[in-house]
Motif scaffolding. Structure first.
Motif, short mmCIF file in Angstrom:
data_model
loop_
_atom_site.label_atom_id
_atom_site.label_comp_id
_atom_site.label_asym_id
_atom_site.label_seq_id
_atom_site.Cartn_x
_atom_site.Cartn_y
_atom_site.Cartn_z
N ALA A 33 0.84 -1.22 0.00
CA ALA A 33 0.00 0.00 0.00
C ALA A 33 0.86 1.25 0.00
CB ALA A 33 -0.93 -0.02 1.22
N GLU A 34 1.93 1.25 0.79
CA GLU A 34 2.80 2.42 0.84
C GLU A 34 3.56 2.59 -0.47
OE1 GLU A 34 3.71 2.36 5.68
OE2 GLU A 34 5.29 1.85 4.26
N ALA A 35 4.07 1.49 -1.03
CA ALA A 35 4.83 1.58 -2.28
C ALA A 35 3.96 2.05 -3.44
CB ALA A 35 5.46 0.24 -2.61
N ALA A 36 2.66 1.73 -3.39
CA ALA A 36 1.75 2.14 -4.45
C ALA A 36 1.60 3.66 -4.51
CB ALA A 36 0.38 1.48 -4.26
N GLU A 37 1.89 4.33 -3.40
CA GLU A 37 1.79 5.79 -3.36
C GLU A 37 3.06 6.47 -3.84
OE1 GLU A 37 -1.05 7.38 -2.62
OE2 GLU A 37 -1.91 5.35 -2.54
N VAL A 38 4.11 5.69 -4.06
CA VAL A 38 5.39 6.24 -4.53
C VAL A 38 5.38 6.28 -6.05
CG1 VAL A 38 7.90 5.89 -4.56
CG2 VAL A 38 6.58 5.37 -2.48
N PRO A 39 5.80 7.36 -6.67
CA PRO A 39 5.77 7.44 -8.13
C PRO A 39 6.78 6.51 -8.78
CG PRO A 39 6.87 9.35 -7.21
CD PRO A 39 6.28 8.62 -6.05
N PRO A 40 6.60 6.16 -10.07
CA PRO A 40 7.58 5.34 -10.79
C PRO A 40 8.98 5.94 -10.67
CG PRO A 40 5.60 5.61 -12.11
CD PRO A 40 5.45 6.51 -10.92
N GLY A 41 9.94 5.06 -10.44
CA GLY A 41 11.30 5.50 -10.23
C GLY A 41 11.68 5.59 -8.78
N ALA A 42 10.72 5.33 -7.89
CA ALA A 42 10.97 5.26 -6.44
C ALA A 42 11.70 6.50 -5.93
CB ALA A 42 11.75 3.98 -6.09
N ARG A 43 11.32 7.65 -6.47
CA ARG A 43 11.94 8.92 -6.08
C ARG A 43 13.46 8.87 -6.20
NH1 ARG A 43 7.60 8.89 -1.99
NH2 ARG A 43 5.99 10.33 -2.77
N GLY A 44 13.89 8.32 -7.33
CA GLY A 44 15.32 8.37 -7.64
C GLY A 44 16.14 7.25 -7.07
N LEU A 45 15.57 6.05 -6.97
CA LEU A 45 16.32 4.88 -6.52
C LEU A 45 16.36 3.84 -7.63
CD1 LEU A 45 15.07 4.22 -2.86
CD2 LEU A 45 17.19 5.33 -3.60
N PRO B 184 1.50 3.51 -21.03
CA PRO B 184 2.56 4.00 -21.92
C PRO B 184 3.42 5.10 -21.30
CG PRO B 184 0.48 3.80 -23.10
CD PRO B 184 0.17 3.58 -21.66
N GLU B 185 2.83 5.98 -20.51
CA GLU B 185 3.61 7.06 -19.90
C GLU B 185 4.61 6.51 -18.89
OE1 GLU B 185 1.17 10.15 -18.32
OE2 GLU B 185 0.22 10.61 -20.24
N ARG B 186 4.15 5.55 -18.08
CA ARG B 186 5.06 4.96 -17.10
C ARG B 186 6.16 4.16 -17.81
NH1 ARG B 186 0.14 4.24 -13.86
NH2 ARG B 186 -0.07 2.09 -14.60
N THR B 187 5.79 3.45 -18.89
CA THR B 187 6.79 2.69 -19.64
C THR B 187 7.87 3.62 -20.20
OG1 THR B 187 5.18 0.97 -20.23
CG2 THR B 187 7.16 1.13 -21.60
N ALA B 188 7.46 4.76 -20.73
CA ALA B 188 8.44 5.71 -21.27
C ALA B 188 9.35 6.22 -20.17
CB ALA B 188 7.71 6.87 -21.93
N ARG B 189 8.81 6.43 -18.97
CA ARG B 189 9.65 6.88 -17.85
C ARG B 189 10.64 5.77 -17.46
NH1 ARG B 189 10.42 10.43 -13.89
NH2 ARG B 189 10.75 9.73 -11.74
N TYR B 190 10.15 4.56 -17.43
CA TYR B 190 11.02 3.44 -17.04
C TYR B 190 12.09 3.16 -18.08
CZ TYR B 190 8.23 2.04 -12.96
OH TYR B 190 7.62 1.98 -11.74
N ASP B 191 11.87 3.52 -19.34
CA ASP B 191 12.88 3.28 -20.37
C ASP B 191 14.22 3.93 -19.99
OD1 ASP B 191 11.23 1.79 -21.99
OD2 ASP B 191 10.72 3.44 -23.34
N ALA B 192 14.16 5.16 -19.47
CA ALA B 192 15.38 5.85 -19.07
C ALA B 192 16.04 5.15 -17.89
CB ALA B 192 15.06 7.30 -18.72
N PHE B 193 15.24 4.68 -16.95
CA PHE B 193 15.80 3.95 -15.82
C PHE B 193 16.44 2.65 -16.28
CE2 PHE B 193 13.29 6.90 -13.41
CZ PHE B 193 13.86 6.95 -12.14
#
Length: 497
Positions: A320-332, A460-469
């Motif tokens: 539940a807590e992790a679901a509130e964290v944005p993709p990328g885990a705030r830079g981790l 698709p937006e989250r996938t694009a963000r994860y591409d850089a990670f």
């Protein structure tokens, strides 16, 4: 009205074993049972099971519990693998079983056999380079470090084949499990490779080979007394758990790919022909004559369990807590190599890494970073499948990690791939029961037994963000491998001291 035909499925896992009793006509699960057990870690890199105290004890316990709901007409078995259990002339184990790729003791022997036989010859014959997953180097390790055990060895078992032997007296192994005994099996010939087997385990009598769904024998009177099963009940050869789990969700056609969320993460893709690749495992499949390509991460659910225990919160709270964290885990960014890594880097001395930590990060970010790191590992393996020439995949998600939804959603977002989720994620035990039903000649169909009920769609937006990670994820291991190997050696030397 005639009595229903019932089938029993038993699967021996890394940390627990499961069983189901199923109505073979429609796949209805009449009863389920599960028992937890201990896994031994006697030294860094060593992972073992007591075959009697874990495998046989679990089967006897599960069987007696499930028999309260009906008497099976056939038994299906599966278990962790590939593993190495040496046994003496009367079939009794000589030592604890050496487990699959999470046991990394035979690194020296991997290098030796690769040099002696040749890397190209090993892949050409067996389809797979030697790694901690392979059985062959562990035989060489046994000869070198426990010669008294080797001298007394007359039988070679895996989890499922040991149970088959205890139930029926038969000395058999299924083709899929044998194809993970690299370099001892010839993938194209679908048989043992006598010259290579002799080079690895000289003089060892190898088990008779069967396909996983073939009947190996019937329950003996002694086994019936010990388990409560009816004497004369057919027992199939069985196989390694991940392949039984793939059978339970209909992974049979080329491109079908199971993603198994468990203590470790495992992927199995069906192919038309052997897909040889230096970072993957080419194996035989479950249906006679079939091929699969497999990948396995050494830790996945094991990392989430470690974090749960470390921070003292339950899974529901952490999810539940992790679901509130944005993709990328705030830079981790996490490398999930907490027990070395199997595919696609094949490095038992790889180590976990968490990059980007600040005092502003808490357990929610850590947990999300763990789920994302594992998802990047899945994507890395899917990229290796593609590079091996594998077909366009249809992903089917199975295992305990599919519950809750966050982990599967993150994997779909990171990979950009849909995942189908079946009605029953019991896993390998259900596949065992399905194969047992088919062995009786019944028209058991996965579409009826276990239909797809949900699809996880990537954003698709989250996938694009994860591409850089993911680009940085792929760069982390080569950038830190020397430090990881140094630390792995320090861990070994510290344990010896």
């Amino acid at each position: 009205m005639p009595d229903a035909t019932l089938v029993l499925g038993i699967d021996i896992g890394t940390s627990s074993s499961k069983g189901v009793l199923v109505d073979a006509e429609d796949g209805r699960v009449l009863a389920r049972a599960e028992v937890e057990h201990a896994t031994s870690f006697p030294r860094p890199g060593w992972v073992e099971h007591d075959a009697e105290g874990v495998w046989w004890a679990d089967l006897a316990s599960l069987t007696r519990e499930l028999l309260a709901h009906g008497t099976p007409d056939a038994v299906g078995l599966s278990g962790i693998g590939p593993v190495l259990l040496p046994a003496e002339a009367d079939g009794r184990p000589l030592r604890p079983a050496i487990l699959y790729g999470v046991d990394t003791r035979a690194t020296r022997e991997i290098a030796e056999l690769t040099d002696e036989i040749g890397a190209e010859e090993i892949v050409a014959r067996g389809g797979t380079p030697l790694s901690s997953q392979a059985v062959g180097p562990k035989w060489r390790w046994l000869q070198r470090h426990e010669p008294e055990v080797w001298d007394a060895t007359r039988y070679f078992f895996m989890a499922s084949s040991y149970l088959v032997h205890r139930l029926t007296g038969e000395y058999v192994l299924d083709h899929h499990s044998a194809s993970q005994c690299d370099p001892m099996y010839d993938l194209e010939a679908a048989d043992w490779a006598p010259d290579l087997a002799e080079a690895v385990a000289p003089g060892l009598r190898l088990p008779r080979l069967l396909w996983p769904g073939e009947i190996a024998g019937t329950v003996t009177a002694g086994a019936a007394e010990a388990t409560g099963l009816r004497a004369g009940t057919p027992v199939i050869a069985g196989t390694i758990d991940a392949w039984a789990e793939a059978a339970s969700v209909g992974v049979r056609a080329p491109g079908d790919t199971m993603v198994m969320y468990g203590t470790t993460m495992f992927l199995v893709q069906v192919t038309d022909v052997p897909a040889r690749h230096p970072a993957l495992w080419a194996t035989r499949g479950v249906p006679p004559g079939s091929f699969t390509t497999a990948a396995g991460m050494a830790t996945s659910g094991a990392i989430t369990a470690w974090l749960r225990d470390l921070v003292g919160a339950d899974y529901a709270t952490l999810v539940a807590e992790a679901a509130e964290v944005p993709p990328g885990a705030r830079g981790l960014l996490l490398l999930p190599y907490f027990a070395g890594e199997r595919t696609p880097i094949l490095d038992p001395d790889a180590r976990g890494l968490l990059l980007g930590l600040t005092t502003g990060h808490g357990r929610a970010e850590l947990y999300r970073a763990a789920l994302e790191g594992i998802a990047h590992g899945v994507r890395h393996n899917l990229e290796a499948f593609r590079d091996a020439g594998g077909p366009d995949p249809r992903l089917v998600a199975v295992g305990g990690g599919t519950r809750g939804g966050l982990w599967t959603q993150i994997v779909s977002d990171v990979t950009g791939r849909e995942q189908q989720v079946p009605a029953d994620t019991t896993g390998a035990a259900l596949g065992d029961a399905l194969l047992a039903a088919q062995a009786l000649g019944l028209p058991a169909d996965v579409g009826t037994w276990n239909p797809i009920v949900a699809t996880v769609v990537p954003d698709p937006e989250r996938t694009a963000r994860y591409d850089a990670f993911h680009e940085h994820y792929r760069a982390l291991y080569p950038a830190t491998v020397d430090a990881a190997h140094f630390l792995a050696e320090q861990q070994r030397s510290g344990s010896e001291q």
